[in-house]
Every structure is written in structure tokens, then in C-alpha cells.
Design a protein around this motif. Structure first.
Motif, PDB file in Angstrom:
ATOM      1  N   PRO A   1      97.339  62.136  54.627  1.00 59.02           N
ATOM      2  CA  PRO A   1      96.053  61.682  55.170  1.00 59.02           C
ATOM      3  C   PRO A   1      96.120  60.291  55.804  1.00 59.02           C
ATOM      4  N   LEU A   2      96.826  59.360  55.188  1.00 58.14           N
ATOM      5  CA  LEU A   2      96.860  58.000  55.722  1.00 58.14           C
ATOM      6  C   LEU A   2      97.771  57.885  56.944  1.00 58.14           C
ATOM      7  N   ASP A   3      98.833  58.680  57.005  1.00 56.83           N
ATOM      8  CA  ASP A   3      99.660  58.709  58.223  1.00 56.83           C
ATOM      9  C   ASP A   3      98.844  59.273  59.386  1.00 56.83           C
ATOM     10  N   TYR A   4      98.050  60.298  59.093  1.00 53.74           N
ATOM     11  CA  TYR A   4      97.188  60.894  60.109  1.00 53.74           C
ATOM     12  C   TYR A   4      96.174  59.868  60.603  1.00 53.74           C
ATOM     13  N   LEU A   5      95.573  59.122  59.678  1.00 55.08           N
ATOM     14  CA  LEU A   5      94.589  58.099  60.037  1.00 55.08           C
ATOM     15  C   LEU A   5      95.219  57.048  60.945  1.00 55.08           C
ATOM     16  N   THR A   6      96.418  56.600  60.599  1.00 55.99           N
ATOM     17  CA  THR A   6      97.099  55.589  61.414  1.00 55.99           C
ATOM     18  C   THR A   6      97.380  56.117  62.807  1.00 55.99           C
TER      19      THR A   6
ATOM     20  N   ALA B   1      89.054  62.643  49.914  1.00 58.95           N
ATOM     21  CA  ALA B   1      89.023  63.773  48.986  1.00 58.95           C
ATOM     22  C   ALA B   1      87.603  64.018  48.482  1.00 58.95           C
ATOM     23  N   GLU B   2      86.876  62.931  48.230  1.00 59.29           N
ATOM     24  CA  GLU B   2      85.483  63.060  47.772  1.00 59.29           C
ATOM     25  C   GLU B   2      84.630  63.730  48.846  1.00 59.29           C
TER      26      GLU B   2
ATOM     27  N   MET C   1      87.107  67.677  46.757  1.00 55.67           N
ATOM     28  CA  MET C   1      88.347  68.074  46.094  1.00 55.67           C
ATOM     29  C   MET C   1      88.897  66.901  45.295  1.00 55.67           C
ATOM     30  N   SER C   2      89.812  67.219  44.386  1.00 51.44           N
ATOM     31  CA  SER C   2      90.504  66.150  43.675  1.00 51.44           C
ATOM     32  C   SER C   2      91.476  65.468  44.635  1.00 51.44           C
ATOM     33  N   ARG C   3      91.881  64.254  44.298  1.00 50.59           N
ATOM     34  CA  ARG C   3      92.784  63.505  45.165  1.00 50.59           C
ATOM     35  C   ARG C   3      94.093  64.260  45.402  1.00 50.59           C
ATOM     36  N   SER C   4      94.680  64.755  44.351  1.00 45.16           N
ATOM     37  CA  SER C   4      95.981  65.421  44.467  1.00 45.16           C
ATOM     38  C   SER C   4      95.875  66.736  45.237  1.00 45.16           C
ATOM     39  N   ALA C   5      94.825  67.517  44.966  1.00 48.22           N
ATOM     40  CA  ALA C   5      94.655  68.795  45.658  1.00 48.22           C
ATOM     41  C   ALA C   5      94.389  68.576  47.145  1.00 48.22           C
ATOM     42  N   PHE C   6      93.585  67.554  47.452  1.00 46.44           N
ATOM     43  CA  PHE C   6      93.278  67.248  48.855  1.00 46.44           C
ATOM     44  C   PHE C   6      94.532  66.812  49.596  1.00 46.44           C
ATOM     45  N   ALA C   7      95.291  65.890  49.001  1.00 51.52           N
ATOM     46  CA  ALA C   7      96.502  65.378  49.659  1.00 51.52           C
ATOM     47  C   ALA C   7      97.504  66.503  49.914  1.00 51.52           C
TER      48      ALA C   7
END
Length: 313
Positions: free
Chosen positions: A252-257, A230-231, A235-241
Motif C-alpha cells: 500500500p505505501l509503495d503504491y501511495l508513493t 485498512a480501516e 479489514m484488519s491491517r494484515s489482511a488488507f496488506a
């Protein structure tokens, strides 16, 4: 690493076929579906209508004019014709009568002429799947004159290499196919509306999400968190997610995996690295944690996957 480079580095063209179609109105050419292929075509002269012949989807006929390029990533059957109701001939029958790689169809008279260079690529399915899964059923690109000339020249070299095999032809064909496919995908990405569009390409085109994705793909082994991504996106964490999930359909983390496992599967197929090295290359300090994550995504343990791929090769 550029996300597209990340995908294309794992792809391998196993073979390619190229032909030149010279058609005189009225004419129509119907192709059959071939799994594991990507079809392409470039309109050099005249124009025609393209229809995807797939009952599982609704696709209106697409008008093509000189300079247009199309790519059908999933090997679906399609029809080209000068007018929506013109009769068609089977592609296989038409190809049997080709002379010097030129296929002629249509009427015997002096009706409007259309010239299309077309063909297909057969990809290594394991390496190609991530990109092919992301592509729409049809990519239609309107190219400028310079790009059209470049693509035509590339196709001509491809034709020469596939008909007159020489030293290193397999590698040359693979690289030429990469160029053709990459040009089409790049043009498609440039045409995507980052605001109203959805999917991976819309996310890449999005100024903020694209920045985070490029950083993530540059180093998949880094200890990424939603906060750090997000940084990078500003963007803020919530807006980015929320925006990430809206565009890509995954957290984001499912995509990374998912992409870590894709990179790992590439290393398992193409290298003899020890399992602990493969795990470290995609961000896992523990081989046990890597084994668990890989099996969850791929449905099979990494060691078994490697053995399966070796047998298949």
C-alpha cells in the motif's frame, strides 16, 4: 478523487486519426505497430477476426461482431480479416486509396460485408504512461445498442474535427478522445472479476480495496498509513496488506508513493508552482524528503525533471 479521473486529468491527446473501413469478403487488413499510440475500433456491421501480431506474446484470434469495440493501448500491430486464413493487404496501401475517409478492401463480389470505424490516438506519453502501463494488450468490449450509438456519434464528431480544423479543434479532439477512451476503460473495469482477477482494475472493482483506493486518490497528500487504509476497507491491517499486494503487486505505501510522484510530475510539467508547493500538494512537508522520493521513483531530481520537460515541449 475517482482514481480514473486522477489518471485522465493528466492525459493529453496530441492528435487523432479516424477512418471508416468497408470490407467485402474475402478480406484482410494488416496494420503496423506505432509506439506511443492507442488503437481503437468499433464494429458497426458484420463481423471479423482480430489478431495481435506480436511475437513477444501469445494471443488467440478474437471474434468480433457488430457492437463490439476493441482498444489496443500500446500501439501493437494487429490484423483484421473476415476469416482466419483470408489474405491481407497492408493498411498503409489501403489507406492511400481512401475516398472521403472511407477505406474499401476485399473482393469485388457480393460477399458478406463488414463495416468498422477505427483509428488511433497519440498521447502525451508522460501523462498517459500510468494508465497505459496498467492496461492489458487488448481490451475487447461487447457494448449494448445505446453505447454503440453513443460511441459512433462521438467518432463522427471526431472525424469532422480532425478533417476540418476550426477554433479550438485541438481541445475538442482531446476531449472527444478522452470520452472514447474512458468509455472503453470503464467498460473494461465493469467486466473485471474482482475475486479471481488481479491488477489495478480488479482492485478497483473489489468492494473493500476499491473503497480504500478511492479514499486514497481523493487526497494523496493525507498522512495515510496501512492502518488507516485498512480501516477504510473494513479489514484488519494484515489482511488488507496481503490482499492489496496480491491484487496490485505493490505494498500500500509503495503504491501511495508511486501515485504521489505521478501527481507531482504532472504538476512539474503543467504548472509553475514552486518546488515546496509541489511537495506539499503530494504530502511532503519537507522539500528535501520530496526530492529524495521523487529521484528514487523517477531516476532524476524534480528540478532536473522540470527542465527536461520544458526543453522537450
Amino acid at each position: 478523487m475517482d482514481p480514473l479521473v486522477d489518471v485522465f486529468e493528466a492525459m493529453r491527446v496530441e492528435n487523432a486519426l479516424y477512418a471508416r473501413l468497408e470490407a467485402t469478403a474475402p478480406w484482410g487488413l494488416k496494420t503496423r505497430g506505432v509506439d506511443g499510440t492507442a488503437r481503437f475500433g468499433l464494429i458497426l456491421r458484420g463481423g471479423c477476426w482480430l489478431t495481435l501480431d506480436d511475437e513477444s506474446m501469445t494471443q488467440a484470434p478474437v471474434a468480433l461482431v457488430a457492437g463490439d469495440c476493441f482498444v489496443i493501448p500500446h500501439g501493437r500491430p494487429y490484423t483484421l480479416r473476415d476469416a482466419p486464413k483470408s489474405p491481407t493487404v497492408n493498411c498503409v496501401d489501403a489507406i492511400k486509396g481512401n475516398v472521403g475517409g472511407v477505406v474499401k478492401v476485399g473482393g469485388p463480389g457480393d460477399g458478406p460485408q463488414t463495416v468498422v470505424v477505427s483509428g488511433w490516438f497519440n498521447f502525451d506519453q508522460e501523462g498517459a504512461r500510468p494508465l497505459l502501463d496498467l492496461l492489458p494488450p487488448l481490451i475487447h468490449i461487447r457494448m449494448d445498442h445505446e453505447r454503440t450509438q453513443l460511441l459512433q456519434s462521438t467518432l463522427q464528431v471526431l472525424a469532422m474535427e480532425t478533417s476540418q480544423r476550426g477554433l479550438g479543434s485541438g481541445l475538442v479532439v482531446s476531449r472527444l478522445a478522452d470520452i472514447i477512451f474512458m468509455q472503453a476503460v470503464r467498460a473494461h473495469v465493469e467486466s473485471v472479476d474482482a475475486e479471481s482477477g488481479s491488477g489495478w482494475f480488479a482492485a478497483l472493482a473489489d468492494r473493500r480495496l476499491g473503497a480504500a483506493l478511492r479514499l486514497l486518490h481523493k487526497d494523496l497528500s493525507a498522512a495515510w498509513t496501512v492502518e488507516s487504509l485498512a480501516e477504510a476497507a473494513g479489514m484488519s491491517r494484515s489482511a488488507f496488506a496481503m490482499r492489496f499486494k496480491e491484487k496490485i503487486g505493490q505494498s500500500p505505501l509503495d503504491y501511495l508513493t508511486r501515485w504521489r510522484m505521478f501527481r507531482a510530475s504532472h504538476l512539474l510539467r503543467r504548472t509553475d508552482k514552486a518546488m515546496v508547493e509541489v511537495a506539499g500538494s503530494v504530502g511532503y512537508e519537507s522539500e528535501a524528503a520530496f526530492n529524495k522520493a521523487f529521484k528514487r521513483v523517477a531516476g532524476v531530481a524534480p528540478g532536473a525533471y522540470r527542465r527536461q520537460m520544458q526543453v522537450a515541449a
